[in-house]
Write an enzyme that holds these catalytic residues in place. Structure first.
Site, PDB file in Angstrom:
ATOM      1  N   GLY A 129       0.795  -1.214   0.000  1.00  8.81           N
ATOM      2  CA  GLY A 129       0.000   0.000   0.000  1.00  8.81           C
ATOM      3  C   GLY A 129       0.826   1.262   0.000  1.00  8.81           C
ATOM      4  O   GLY A 129       0.298   2.362   0.082  1.00  8.81           O
TER       5      GLY A 129
ATOM      6  N   SER B 154      10.984   1.722   7.382  1.00  2.00           N
ATOM      7  CA  SER B 154      11.120   2.750   6.344  1.00  2.00           C
ATOM      8  C   SER B 154      12.271   2.456   5.384  1.00  2.00           C
ATOM      9  O   SER B 154      12.968   3.341   4.934  1.00  2.00           O
ATOM     10  CB  SER B 154      11.312   4.144   6.973  1.00  2.00           C
ATOM     11  OG  SER B 154      10.162   4.534   7.664  1.00  2.00           O
ATOM     12  N   ARG B 155      12.450   1.178   5.086  1.00  2.00           N
ATOM     13  CA  ARG B 155      13.489   0.799   4.133  1.00  2.00           C
ATOM     14  C   ARG B 155      13.034   0.988   2.690  1.00  2.00           C
ATOM     15  O   ARG B 155      13.855   1.060   1.787  1.00  2.00           O
ATOM     16  CB  ARG B 155      13.793  -0.703   4.247  1.00  2.00           C
ATOM     17  CG  ARG B 155      14.493  -1.182   5.443  1.00  2.00           C
ATOM     18  CD  ARG B 155      14.511  -2.708   5.425  1.00  2.00           C
ATOM     19  NE  ARG B 155      15.108  -3.214   4.195  1.00  2.00           N
ATOM     20  CZ  ARG B 155      16.345  -3.692   4.081  1.00  2.00           C
ATOM     21  NH1 ARG B 155      17.089  -3.766   5.079  1.00  2.00           N
ATOM     22  NH2 ARG B 155      16.823  -4.118   2.942  1.00  2.00           N
TER      23      ARG B 155
ATOM     24  N   GLY C 276       7.090   7.051   5.350  1.00  2.00           N
ATOM     25  CA  GLY C 276       6.005   6.164   5.776  1.00  2.00           C
ATOM     26  C   GLY C 276       5.693   6.206   7.258  1.00  2.00           C
ATOM     27  O   GLY C 276       4.539   6.090   7.660  1.00  2.00           O
ATOM     28  N   GLU C 277       6.693   6.353   8.091  1.00  2.00           N
ATOM     29  CA  GLU C 277       6.476   6.161   9.523  1.00  2.00           C
ATOM     30  C   GLU C 277       6.336   7.449  10.325  1.00  2.00           C
ATOM     31  O   GLU C 277       5.541   7.525  11.255  1.00  2.00           O
ATOM     32  CB  GLU C 277       7.621   5.322  10.108  1.00  2.00           C
ATOM     33  CG  GLU C 277       7.677   3.929   9.496  1.00  2.00           C
ATOM     34  CD  GLU C 277       8.533   2.969  10.287  1.00  2.00           C
ATOM     35  OE1 GLU C 277       8.112   2.580  11.384  1.00  2.00           O
ATOM     36  OE2 GLU C 277       9.638   2.619   9.814  1.00  2.00           O
TER      37      GLU C 277
END
Lengths: 160, 1117
Positions: B479, B520-521, B715-716
């Protein structure tokens, strides 16, 4: 028991158990896996389909209780292309699991809207039964707005 | 760069918007070689017990069963591995340590057969006293869950230490601020329920796996290890994954169990979790209690933090130790601190183990540190944003954890939100009960995950004879739109359009080496790896083309162009020696030079690819009448380096902020005696579309850094700042510093009462003999009555497995409905509660009589008398759409559930729905569910929202129907049909108890009648709910006739077991008392009738607030 069910314009004569939900018949009997099960309790909207022109949760509806033609996401692929494109343009999905339900629910809203009748608040409230854990909703409402504007359903005084 | 930074539509939009994308269970349609078996798990009913024996013989003998596996089927030393401190087996062996722990798994021909067999497994336990809270676990005399090496009971890991120079912090400290903050357990809740399909092929000795994971390669490795196979024998196939948020960043139990069963049976095996399974047994975010002191120098320099963290581990370590270490990185990274000191304890409790979730410990810690920064600013008399700007990070800085900050656009982020939210104007021109807050944060891009190979990421590009281009990358896209970003990168390097690129995600048999998505890679590794491979492929194509064309070549629009002419890429590659098997392939491996892991020295330093920064600003409004907090505006500015796709980045920011706001406003996994109380969306107050405003993201791009094209993670971090930003804004609004999430109305009203110096409500129970017995029993509950009832009184509760429906009848008239009734028969309206009750094991009916075709039960009719008759089978949507329906009924109906539910739910069904007590509904063997001698769990459990605050007896539930409440205010009557004829009762006499009506099983509620006079009533309905569409936690309805004798009705919902009329308040209104006086009378009336449980007295206050609002609206009508 035998059941006559019209889905996406196609008539099916199928055998169902009295307790089978519409969702399980769509997915398991008819192989229409576009409709998703996320809660199975009528609480999230992922399984939304149209019964006639009403949006309903197919996980809480017995197949034998269906009283009208059913339309699933697969049945909207062409007719709702503009809505699908709006979801793409506005980034109205991330993982996509709730998206079938979002689009079917949004189409039910747009289908019944009169010209220039929609605004941000109406759309936001109407989409309240469709949980999305990824997007935070803003881009979903953006997508519905985009499509509504293109179809002339957006109230003019409302600024984008 | 034309593709990098473009708002390309999502690469997968066609499939994702048409239902074509196949998620795990969708793979069953057509892909299996043989029909699959279905798995069901036998789970522990005890929070802590020794397992004395496991007898599976009856399950194995059950019809349709192919295999049953237990811990004995796995090796003695099989634990979920990958990190130190592993202590969890795939199936419980000698002990169970949380309710729901997996003990055995069955594979059978059908899901029903598997579930039935799983229940036949006979486990004998020696039950131990389970410490299910941190307090209980640390108490002297508590049972120990594990042998730990900390020397402290139930402390799995204890870590003390400093980063930087903490002595210097204390020496220079001029201002300090302290607090103790509690962040609850919250759930990741991806929309796709967890599921695995495993398919073992004995011929090829390969296991194929389709599963909900973030890390296919790691799953292959771990499953292979458990099954004693080589990793290449376990192939994770490409499948769409419906969200993850960290919950699937390690191998999960279901993957191992499905695989073992498939190998055992030689057939595909499906293990699919229900929503309830996911919420009750999967690794939620760890709850933190964070005591912290922040220090600043006289000059306004944020010197550092001193913190003591108590983290609830749950029953097993999983990633607890890792989260504990990483949580601290932000403290030593944000601003320019000189020292940090910590003392952290990871405490075992006999509850479901915590796990990894977006933000990984930082939301809990940032909640504390960013509130303290605001307090330090206040102490120093500096504006909170200005204070942060003075302390901001800069490029080249080294964090106290040893990370190197390449670039920082934190100042630009702070300035952007200040401008965008209107900080200066709104802080100077105040609106009562509104406030502004800000918070800043830092986050890395990738970590080593405790693996020596975590710095590697490979990718491959195939170009086919027809010019089609395929990227193979061994991760998945759950997603994040990583697929789109990668396609844009390939297109950028090869001079193509993203839509020309097909991206093939993890199929571990064909994808190059890549570990997957966590920490968050995603963008960092995928971006570097794909850019490397694509640019090398571009070089090869150019070299080939230049040899042919004899001139310098550029790649654009699918052509190799030169001064000497152009060739298509297909023409270039097909003539190459490397063009083999119809394609030219290039594979390359990116090795990161920053992220590394030394197994000899497994220190989790603050080492990451790049650091991203953010500032969030929020405007809140606190309703002092109801305690409800409204987010008015929310702006989030993120230093993302370079947005490869801005729309995708914005989506991450909005989605993360909303998820963070969920934890601030309502989300919490509630545990009672070790059992999850609220494992459903209904009972979990996560945001719905209309609960929050539009979140406004701002992308700040900046100086180049280590990321691909300068990109940083996004993302985080967005989830981490909602809590401190809102807490700071609430302080700004009402001057109260909250320290415990979620900020539900109960907490807000209680704090306002305290702030305003109002004493607790005087209930004078001693003057009310009718309440003495109840008061006594409630007092005895925590003193041993509850445990006694639980131990000795419980009888066999209704099983949770739904009974099969034998027959659904659809008669065409009310009389036929009546004659169809009989044993085990229920009336079926819209089914939105009945089917749920069946799922919950509450309804055991096997025959259903549908009202769908009963023509005389549907519709709204105006009778010649002027009365309105509403057929019981009228749907809520029909009520809403019908102009003849009183506005009050309309106003209540639109607040119920969702549009989809309202399309089918009937007014009769709404009135007759069962109580919504979450103990009763969610499998607690309570008095109403199990037997008369079982306890009521609400007395000592969490009863803040959906239990009675007045007049309750043994059952503390309330009647959930909003319509039941408003109909009383409309003087409505109810028509009930039986073979004896028709009886009519006032709506106020419909209920005999909470969610229990006087309609007998041989009767049918056939209509609701609203008298002509009452249709003229002017009315207001006010409801307080945790999310839009939820059941009321409190509601107040007021109505009056528009004439000189107004005959007021004041009816309360969700306050008492049944709708409750405030007679004295009605009299005060009829006397035309002032609003102030009426509210005083009402408050008094509530005190004289109220008998709240320990945690729901606030509902009485909320009712007063709701009445005030209703009266205000009525008077302005």
């Amino acid at each position: 028991m035998e059941l006559d069910l019209t889905v996406n314009g196609e008539r099916h004569q199928i055998v169902v158990a009295p307790g089978d939900t519409l969702l399980s018949v769509l997915r398991n009997t008819l192989g229409l896996t576009g409709t998703k099960e996320s809660c199975g309790r009528g609480e999230c909207g992922a399984c939304t389909v149209l019964m006639g022109n009403k949006p309903v949760m197919s996980c809480m509806l017995l197949a034998v209780e269906v009283g009208a033609d059913v339309t699933t996401i697969e049945g909207l692929t062409d007719t709702s292309l503009d809505l699908r494109e709006s979801f793409a343009q506005a980034y109205g999905f991330q993982c996509g699991f709730c998206t079938s339900g979002q689009i079917v629910r949004a189409e039910a809203l747009l289908m019944r809207a009169t010209p220039e009748s929609l605004n941000r608040q109406i759309v936001t409230e109407a989409m309240g039964g469709n949980i999305c854990r990824c997007t935070g909703y803003t881009q979903i409402v953006d997508a519905v707005e985009l499509c509504a504007r293109r179809r002339g359903l957006w109230a003019n005084e409302d600024t984008p | 760069m034309t593709q990098i930074g473009a708002r390309w539509w999502p690469q997968d939009w066609r499939d994702k918007t048409s239902g074509v994308s196949r998620f795990t269970l969708d793979q069953l349609a057509g892909k299996m070689d043989s029909p699959p078996l279905w798995a069901a798990i036998h789970r522990s009913p005890h929070a802590l017990a020794d397992v004395l024996s496991i007898d599976v013989s009856r399950a194995i003998a059950a019809p349709g069963v192919h295999a049953v596996i237990t811990a004995a089927d796995f090796g003695e030393h099989m634990y979920f591995a990958g990190l130190p401190f592993s202590d969890r087996r795939p199936l419980a062996k000698d002990h169970v340590r949380f309710i729901g722990e997996e003990i055995a798994v069955v594979a059978a021909e059908t899901p029903q057969a598997a579930r039935r067999a799983a229940r036949l497994i006979d486990v004998r336990y020696r039950v131990r006293t389970a410490p299910t809270t941190v307090g209980q676990a640390l108490a002297s005399g508590a049972e120990s869950l594990h042998e730990r090496h900390t020397g402290m009971r139930n402390v799995s890991v204890h870590s003390r230490g400093t980063h930087g120079d903490f002595d210097a912090v204390l020496t220079s400290s001029h201002s300090k601020a302290s607090g103790t903050f509690r962040y609850p357990r919250v759930a990741q809740l991806p929309m796709e329920p967890s599921a695995s399909i495993a398919s073992w092929d004995a011929q090829t000795e390969r296991l194929q796996l389709w599963t909900t994971t973030q890390v296919p390669r790691i799953v292959s490795e771990v499953v292979a290890n458990f099954l004693d196979l080589n990793p290449d024998q376990v192939i994770c196939r490409e499948t769409a994954v419906g969200g993850a948020f960290g919950s699937r960043s390690r191998t999960c139990e279901y993957e191992v169990l499905a695989s073992m069963l498939s190998m055992r049976c030689g057939r595909p095996v499906v293990l699919a979790y229900t929503r309830e399974d996911d919420m009750a047994t999967l690794r939620s975010r760890h709850g933190f209690t964070t005591a912290m002191t922040g220090h600043a120098s006289k000059e306004g320099h944020i010197l550092g933090f001193d913190t003591t963290i108590t983290m609830e581990n749950g029953a097993y370590n999983l990633t607890g130790p890792f989260v504990m270490a990483v949580a601290l990185h932000g403290l030593g990274g944000l601003y320019q601190p000189v020292g940090v000191r910590w003392d952290s304890s990871l405490v075992d409790t006999a509850t479901v183990p915590g796990g990894q979730m977006r933000g990984l410990g930082y939301p809990q810690v940032a909640m504390a540190s960013e509130v303290l920064v605001d307090q330090l600013a206040e102490l120093q008399g500096v504006d909170p944003i200005e204070f942060r700007l003075r302390n901001t990070n800069h490029g080249g800085q080294i964090t106290l954890g040893g990370g190197v900050i390449g670039s920082s656009e934190l100042p630009a982020c702070l300035e952007a939100v200040r401008e965008s939210i209107g900080w200066a104007a709104k802080r100077s021109d105040r609106t009562p009960n509104r406030g502004l807050g800000v918070a800043a944060g830092i986050h890395g891009s990738g970590d080593n995950g405790g693996r020596p190979d975590s710095h590697r990421s490979a990718s491959a590009i195939d170009i086919f004879a027809d010019g089609n281009v395929q990227l193979r990358f061994g991760s998945i896209d759950f997603g994040t739109h990583q697929v789109t970003a990668m396609a844009q990168i390939v297109a950028e390097e090869l001079g193509l359009r993203p839509e020309d690129i097909h991206v093939a995600l993890a199929d571990t048999a064909t994808s190059p080496f890549e570990l997957g998505q966590w920490a968050s890679r995603g963008t960092y590794f995928a971006g570097h790896s794909v850019r490397l491979t694509a640019s090398e492929m571009a070089d090869r194509i150019r070299t080939l083309a230049e040899a042919k064309l004899g001139a310098a070549v550029t790649l654009s629009d699918g052509w190799a162009r030169s001064a000497n002419g152009d060739l298509t890429i297909a023409e270039v590659i097909t003539s190459s020696d490397a063009f083999v098997d119809g394609k030219l392939t290039h594979e390359s491996t990116y090795i990161d030079h920053i992220i590394s892991f030394d197994p000899e020295n497994p220190v989790l330093d603050d080492v990451t690819g790049t650091f991203s920064f953010a500032a969030h600003a929020v405007e809140v409004e606190v309703d002092p009448a109801t305690g409800k907090i409204t987010i008015v505006d929310y702006v989030a500015a993120h230093d993302i380096g370079k947005a490869i796709n801005p729309s995708a980045c914005e989506g991450q920011i909005i989605g993360g902020a909303v998820m963070g706001l969920g934890a601030v406003l309502g989300e919490e996994i509630i545990v009672d005696g070790g059992r999850v109380v609220n494992p459903s969306y209904l009972n979990y107050a996560m945001p719905r579309a209309s609960d929050l405003p539009q979140i406004r993201p701002i992308l700040i791009e900046g100086a180049t850094d280590n990321g691909p094209y300068g990109a940083k993670s996004v993302g985080e971090l967005p989830i981490c700042l909602a809590a401190p930003a809102v807490l700071n804004a609430i302080y700004d609004a009402i001057g109260i510093r909250f320290d415990s999430l979620p900020l539900t109305p109960d907490k807000v009203l209680a704090a306002l009462r305290l702030r305003d110096g109002k004493p607790p409500r005087k209930l004078k129970i001693w003057r009310r003999p009718s309440r003495w017995q109840i008061a006594l029993v409630r007092r005895a509950y925590p003193l041993g009555l509850q445990s006694m009832l639980q131990r000795f009184g419980r009888k066999v509760a209704n099983r949770v497995e739904p009974v099969e429906i034998a027959e659904v009848l659809a008669p065409t008239s009310a009389d036929e409905v009546l004659s169809a009734l009989g044993d085990n028969t229920a009336v079926l309206g819209g089914g939105t509660d009945l089917h749920l009750q069946r799922r919950q094991g509450i309804s055991q009916h096997t025959r259903l009589v549908s009202l769908r075709l009963a023509h005389d039960l549907a519709g709204v009719m105006e009778e010649s008398s002027g009365d309105l008759r509403i057929g019981a089978a009228t749907t809520l949507q029909e009520l809403i759409d019908d102009p003849a329906v009183p506005k009050l009924l309309h106003d209540a109906a639109v607040t119920i559930a969702s549009a989809q539910v309202r399309e089918v739910a009937t007014i009769g069904g709404n009135l007759l729905q069962a109580k919504r007590c979450w103990f009763f509904r969610n499998g607690f063997d309570c008095y109403k569910r199990a037997s008369a001698t079982a306890p009521c769990f609400a007395v000592t459990g969490d009863h803040r929202f959906h239990h009675a605050a007045m007049e309750a007896h043994r059952c503390q539930a309330t009647t959930p129907s909003d319509l039941g409440t408003v109909l009383v205010a409309l003087d409505a009557s109810i028509e009930i049909l039986s073979t004896d004829g028709r009886r009519v009762i006032p709506a106020s006499e419909l209920y005999s108890g909470p969610g229990e009506s006087v309609v007998r099983p041989d009767e049918v509620l056939c209509a609701i009648r609203i008298p002509a006079a009452a249709r003229l009533r002017v009315a207001e309905f006010r409801k307080l709910a945790l999310w839009s569409g939820d059941f009321a936690t409190a509601s107040v309805t007021v109505s009056r006739l528009p004439e000189s004798s107004p005959h007021h009705r004041v009816v309360l919902g969700a306050l008492a077991p049944i709708p409750w009329r405030a007679i004295e308040t009605e009299a005060a209104l009829d006397r035309n008392d002032s609003t102030e006086k009426v509210l005083r009378v009402f408050d008094d009336e509530l005190s004289r009738h109220g008998h709240p449980l320990s945690g729901n007295a606030w509902k009485l206050d909320a009712a007063v607030g709701l009445l005030g609002k209703a009266l205000f609206s009525l008077s302005s009508d």
